[in-house]
Design a protein around this motif. Structure first.
Motif, PDB file in Angstrom:
ATOM      1  N   PRO A 115       0.826  -1.215   0.000  1.00 10.12           N
ATOM      2  CA  PRO A 115       0.000   0.000   0.000  1.00 10.12           C
ATOM      3  C   PRO A 115       0.859   1.264   0.000  1.00 10.12           C
ATOM      4  O   PRO A 115       2.021   1.251   0.421  1.00 10.12           O
ATOM      5  N   THR A 116       0.253   2.366  -0.460  1.00  9.01           N
ATOM      6  CA  THR A 116       0.903   3.675  -0.398  1.00  9.01           C
ATOM      7  C   THR A 116       0.041   4.665   0.379  1.00  9.01           C
ATOM      8  O   THR A 116       0.289   5.874   0.329  1.00  9.01           O
ATOM      9  N   ASP A 117      -0.932   4.144   1.107  1.00  8.80           N
ATOM     10  CA  ASP A 117      -1.805   4.962   1.960  1.00  8.80           C
ATOM     11  C   ASP A 117      -1.462   4.648   3.406  1.00  8.80           C
ATOM     12  O   ASP A 117      -1.718   3.532   3.886  1.00  8.80           O
ATOM     13  N   ILE A 118      -0.879   5.596   4.119  1.00 12.27           N
ATOM     14  CA  ILE A 118      -0.397   5.357   5.473  1.00 12.27           C
ATOM     15  C   ILE A 118      -1.518   4.981   6.425  1.00 12.27           C
ATOM     16  O   ILE A 118      -1.272   4.398   7.498  1.00 12.27           O
ATOM     17  N   ALA A 119      -2.769   5.252   6.045  1.00 12.09           N
ATOM     18  CA  ALA A 119      -3.901   4.935   6.908  1.00 12.09           C
ATOM     19  C   ALA A 119      -4.275   3.465   6.881  1.00 12.09           C
ATOM     20  O   ALA A 119      -5.047   3.007   7.730  1.00 12.09           O
ATOM     21  N   ARG A 120      -3.721   2.713   5.926  1.00 10.62           N
ATOM     22  CA  ARG A 120      -4.063   1.284   5.846  1.00 10.62           C
ATOM     23  C   ARG A 120      -3.465   0.538   7.036  1.00 10.62           C
ATOM     24  O   ARG A 120      -2.453   0.954   7.620  1.00 10.62           O
ATOM     25  N   PRO A 121      -4.070  -0.602   7.445  1.00 11.92           N
ATOM     26  CA  PRO A 121      -3.531  -1.388   8.573  1.00 11.92           C
ATOM     27  C   PRO A 121      -2.114  -1.859   8.292  1.00 11.92           C
ATOM     28  O   PRO A 121      -1.752  -2.147   7.137  1.00 11.92           O
ATOM     29  N   LYS A 122      -1.312  -1.958   9.342  1.00 11.70           N
ATOM     30  CA  LYS A 122       0.099  -2.315   9.168  1.00 11.70           C
ATOM     31  C   LYS A 122       0.273  -3.688   8.540  1.00 11.70           C
ATOM     32  O   LYS A 122       1.238  -3.922   7.806  1.00 11.70           O
ATOM     33  N   GLN A 123      -0.657  -4.614   8.804  1.00 15.50           N
ATOM     34  CA  GLN A 123      -0.508  -5.959   8.273  1.00 15.50           C
ATOM     35  C   GLN A 123      -0.513  -5.964   6.750  1.00 15.50           C
ATOM     36  O   GLN A 123       0.169  -6.785   6.113  1.00 15.50           O
ATOM     37  N   GLU A 124      -1.233  -5.033   6.136  1.00 12.45           N
ATOM     38  CA  GLU A 124      -1.254  -4.969   4.673  1.00 12.45           C
ATOM     39  C   GLU A 124       0.121  -4.592   4.131  1.00 12.45           C
ATOM     40  O   GLU A 124       0.520  -5.056   3.053  1.00 12.45           O
ATOM     41  N   PHE A 125       0.832  -3.762   4.842  1.00 13.99           N
ATOM     42  CA  PHE A 125       2.189  -3.398   4.424  1.00 13.99           C
ATOM     43  C   PHE A 125       3.127  -4.582   4.604  1.00 13.99           C
ATOM     44  O   PHE A 125       4.000  -4.825   3.766  1.00 13.99           O
ATOM     45  N   TRP A 126       2.951  -5.323   5.687  1.00 14.13           N
ATOM     46  CA  TRP A 126       3.818  -6.462   5.957  1.00 14.13           C
ATOM     47  C   TRP A 126       3.578  -7.607   4.971  1.00 14.13           C
ATOM     48  O   TRP A 126       4.487  -8.401   4.708  1.00 14.13           O
ATOM     49  N   ASP A 127       2.365  -7.690   4.437  1.00 17.17           N
ATOM     50  CA  ASP A 127       2.034  -8.779   3.516  1.00 17.17           C
ATOM     51  C   ASP A 127       2.524  -8.521   2.104  1.00 17.17           C
ATOM     52  O   ASP A 127       2.436  -9.398   1.243  1.00 17.17           O
ATOM     53  N   GLY A 128       3.054  -7.331   1.825  1.00 16.68           N
ATOM     54  CA  GLY A 128       3.576  -7.029   0.496  1.00 16.68           C
ATOM     55  C   GLY A 128       4.820  -7.847   0.199  1.00 16.68           C
ATOM     56  O   GLY A 128       5.426  -8.462   1.084  1.00 16.68           O
ATOM     57  N   PRO A 129       5.238  -7.868  -1.070  1.00 14.69           N
ATOM     58  CA  PRO A 129       6.397  -8.695  -1.460  1.00 14.69           C
ATOM     59  C   PRO A 129       7.695  -8.317  -0.760  1.00 14.69           C
ATOM     60  O   PRO A 129       8.594  -9.148  -0.636  1.00 14.69           O
ATOM     61  N   LEU A 130       7.799  -7.074  -0.269  1.00 13.48           N
ATOM     62  CA  LEU A 130       8.988  -6.651   0.479  1.00 13.48           C
ATOM     63  C   LEU A 130       8.659  -6.328   1.928  1.00 13.48           C
ATOM     64  O   LEU A 130       9.462  -5.732   2.641  1.00 13.48           O
ATOM     65  N   GLY A 131       7.469  -6.737   2.361  1.00 11.95           N
ATOM     66  CA  GLY A 131       6.969  -6.331   3.671  1.00 11.95           C
ATOM     67  C   GLY A 131       7.779  -6.813   4.855  1.00 11.95           C
ATOM     68  O   GLY A 131       7.719  -6.212   5.938  1.00 11.95           O
ATOM     69  N   ASP A 132       8.560  -7.884   4.668  1.00 14.60           N
ATOM     70  CA  ASP A 132       9.351  -8.389   5.790  1.00 14.60           C
ATOM     71  C   ASP A 132      10.358  -7.358   6.281  1.00 14.60           C
ATOM     72  O   ASP A 132      10.768  -7.383   7.445  1.00 14.60           O
ATOM     73  N   LEU A 133      10.742  -6.421   5.417  1.00 15.46           N
ATOM     74  CA  LEU A 133      11.734  -5.416   5.804  1.00 15.46           C
ATOM     75  C   LEU A 133      11.209  -4.477   6.887  1.00 15.46           C
ATOM     76  O   LEU A 133      11.996  -3.923   7.662  1.00 15.46           O
ATOM     77  N   VAL A 134       9.877  -4.277   6.952  1.00 14.75           N
ATOM     78  CA  VAL A 134       9.311  -3.380   7.968  1.00 14.75           C
ATOM     79  C   VAL A 134       8.544  -4.138   9.047  1.00 14.75           C
ATOM     80  O   VAL A 134       8.165  -3.544  10.068  1.00 14.75           O
ATOM     81  N   ALA A 135       8.310  -5.429   8.864  1.00  8.10           N
ATOM     82  CA  ALA A 135       7.518  -6.206   9.816  1.00  8.10           C
ATOM     83  C   ALA A 135       8.304  -6.491  11.090  1.00  8.10           C
ATOM     84  O   ALA A 135       9.542  -6.426  11.120  1.00  8.10           O
ATOM     85  N   GLU A 136       7.588  -6.811  12.170  1.00 10.09           N
ATOM     86  CA  GLU A 136       8.230  -7.216  13.420  1.00 10.09           C
ATOM     87  C   GLU A 136       9.095  -8.447  13.184  1.00 10.09           C
ATOM     88  O   GLU A 136       8.680  -9.391  12.503  1.00 10.09           O
ATOM     89  N   GLN A 137      10.279  -8.444  13.785  1.00 10.92           N
ATOM     90  CA  GLN A 137      11.223  -9.544  13.613  1.00 10.92           C
ATOM     91  C   GLN A 137      11.322 -10.358  14.893  1.00 10.92           C
ATOM     92  O   GLN A 137      11.532  -9.807  15.984  1.00 10.92           O
ATOM     93  N   PRO A 138      11.158 -11.707  14.787  1.00 14.23           N
ATOM     94  CA  PRO A 138      11.219 -12.562  15.989  1.00 14.23           C
ATOM     95  C   PRO A 138      12.496 -12.375  16.793  1.00 14.23           C
ATOM     96  O   PRO A 138      12.462 -12.423  18.031  1.00 14.23           O
ATOM     97  N   ALA A 139      13.623 -12.158  16.126  1.00 15.34           N
ATOM     98  CA  ALA A 139      14.897 -12.016  16.848  1.00 15.34           C
ATOM     99  C   ALA A 139      14.876 -10.812  17.777  1.00 15.34           C
ATOM    100  O   ALA A 139      15.525 -10.831  18.836  1.00 15.34           O
ATOM    101  N   ILE A 140      14.129  -9.762  17.418  1.00 14.07           N
ATOM    102  CA  ILE A 140      14.024  -8.571  18.259  1.00 14.07           C
ATOM    103  C   ILE A 140      13.071  -8.830  19.420  1.00 14.07           C
ATOM    104  O   ILE A 140      13.349  -8.485  20.579  1.00 14.07           O
ATOM    105  N   LEU A 141      11.953  -9.458  19.144  1.00 16.37           N
ATOM    106  CA  LEU A 141      10.970  -9.742  20.193  1.00 16.37           C
ATOM    107  C   LEU A 141      11.539 -10.707  21.229  1.00 16.37           C
ATOM    108  O   LEU A 141      11.232 -10.610  22.424  1.00 16.37           O
ATOM    109  N   GLN A 142      12.382 -11.627  20.792  1.00 18.51           N
ATOM    110  CA  GLN A 142      12.935 -12.640  21.696  1.00 18.51           C
ATOM    111  C   GLN A 142      13.897 -12.061  22.719  1.00 18.51           C
ATOM    112  O   GLN A 142      14.147 -12.690  23.751  1.00 18.51           O
ATOM    113  N   ILE A 143      14.456 -10.884  22.460  1.00 20.90           N
ATOM    114  CA  ILE A 143      15.365 -10.278  23.447  1.00 20.90           C
ATOM    115  C   ILE A 143      14.653  -9.199  24.258  1.00 20.90           C
ATOM    116  O   ILE A 143      15.296  -8.397  24.937  1.00 20.90           O
ATOM    117  N   GLY A 144      13.322  -9.183  24.183  1.00 20.60           N
ATOM    118  CA  GLY A 144      12.537  -8.304  25.048  1.00 20.60           C
ATOM    119  C   GLY A 144      12.319  -6.897  24.541  1.00 20.60           C
ATOM    120  O   GLY A 144      11.820  -6.051  25.287  1.00 20.60           O
TER     121      GLY A 144
END
Length: 342
Positions: A115-144
């Motif tokens: 998406p290019t509309d900032i008002a869209r839900p974050k999950q739609e951005f994460w589901d894009g073909p490059l969305g992993d670059l902005v999505a939450e990363q397990p390695a970060i969550l695992q260290i608190g």
């Protein structure tokens, strides 16, 4: 042109940033307590420098520890050097006086295929073909550590934040180290060298103050601000609506509530200019490439990333290092024989 980088990232398992910051302030408090003892017992009734120098020394030690953390422990590695294509939403020109000397040049991009509309839900951005670059990363969550859930922090989880590094914080560290050395020398002279020591210590105190004024002036007129021209002098201005390919270190910035970044940017090229955010991703961006399907987005990123990598190899390991290019007058007169390196 070579990119500039003054920071380095740490692996998630080695991250101790919160502890380091805590020790910074603890050290500052202990330094102030030590300064009080020195002022009360070491030289009763002495110069006012006896009271101020230890306090400043303690504060500068704390500042240096914080700056070292900022440069070398604040950023967490996520996956090495990556490439992304995106639409520039906005940029920030240094100096920004709200950033306390950080003079990086930043752009935010909507990742291709999303998406290019900032008002869209974050999950739609994460589901894009490059969305992993902005999505939450397990390695970060695992260290608190955490990711932003509202406001500008949430927006940074929908766009990829990219930074061209400036030297502001590195320069501040140099200034802090030099000033600390001067203050320590002044204190030693004041305690050990009698009246002459007092005179020299006063001169050093004035020198430290002048260095401080120079550092303050650099906030308003930084020496080496970050700029896209660091990677290409012919690039020109990067504007909202430009389609760009960027390559750089993929990291998590722990200074904020939390988001992923490309920091530092190693390379950046404008593919197309003046696109509309309301239009679909273009099916033709040149050279038979398009961004209208997830597979084509990934193919375009790979093509452009390979092009950038090949250009870097040619610049650092190619013709420039060929002995045949080592001539001054003319290659036919003082050139070397061409050597083929397998």
């Amino acid at each position: 042109m070579a990119y500039r980088q003054y920071t380095s990232c740490v692996q998630p398992i080695n991250f101790v940033g919160a502890t380091v910051v805590g020790y910074t302030y603890l050290l500052g408090i202990l330094g102030l307590i030590a300064a009080a003892f020195i002022a009360a017992y070491a030289v009763p009734g002495g110069s006012s420098l006896i009271y101020t120098l230890p306090i400043l020394i303690a504060l500068f030690i704390a500042l240096i520890i914080f700056l070292l953390w900022w440069l070398y422990d604040r950023l967490i590695c996520l996956g090495g050097v990556v490439c992304a294509i995106g639409l520039v939403e906005g940029h920030n020109h240094p100096p920004d006086l709200t950033k306390a000397g950080d003079d990086d040049y930043t752009i935010n991009i909507f990742l291709a295929g999303g998406p290019t509309d900032i008002a869209r839900p974050k999950q739609e951005f994460w589901d894009g073909p490059l969305g992993d670059l902005v999505a939450e990363q397990p390695a970060i969550l695992q260290i608190g550590l955490h990711y932003g859930q509202n406001g500008s922090d949430l927006n940074h989880m929908k766009m990829l934040h990219c930074e061209f590094e400036g030297s502001g914080i590195r320069n501040m560290l140099i200034w802090a180290n030099l000033t600390l050395a001067i203050l320590i020398a002044a204190l030693v002279l004041l305690l050990a060298a009698g009246p002459i020591g007092y005179i020299i210590a006063t001169i050093l105190w004035i020198l430290a103050a002048l260095l401080g004024l120079g550092e303050i002036a650099s906030y308003f007129n930084p020496l080496d601000v970050g700029s896209p021209s660091d990677v290409d002098h012919n690039k020109g201005e990067i504007n909202r609506g430009d389609l760009v390919i960027v390559k750089g270190d993929w990291i998590y910035d722990s200074l904020h509530v939390g988001w992923n970044e490309m920091h530092a940017v190693h390379d950046c090229q404008v593919i197309l200019r003046g696109l509309n955010f309301e239009d679909p991703w273009p099916a033709d961006i040149g050279m038979g490439l398009g961004l209208d399907t997830p597979d084509r987005v990934k193919a375009a990123v790979k093509f452009w990333c390979d092009m950038l990598n090949n250009a870097t190899i040619a610049q650092t390991n190619g013709n420039r290092d060929d002995p045949a290019q080592n001539w001054v007058v003319h290659p036919a007169i003082d050139g070397c024989s061409k050597v083929f390196i397998p």
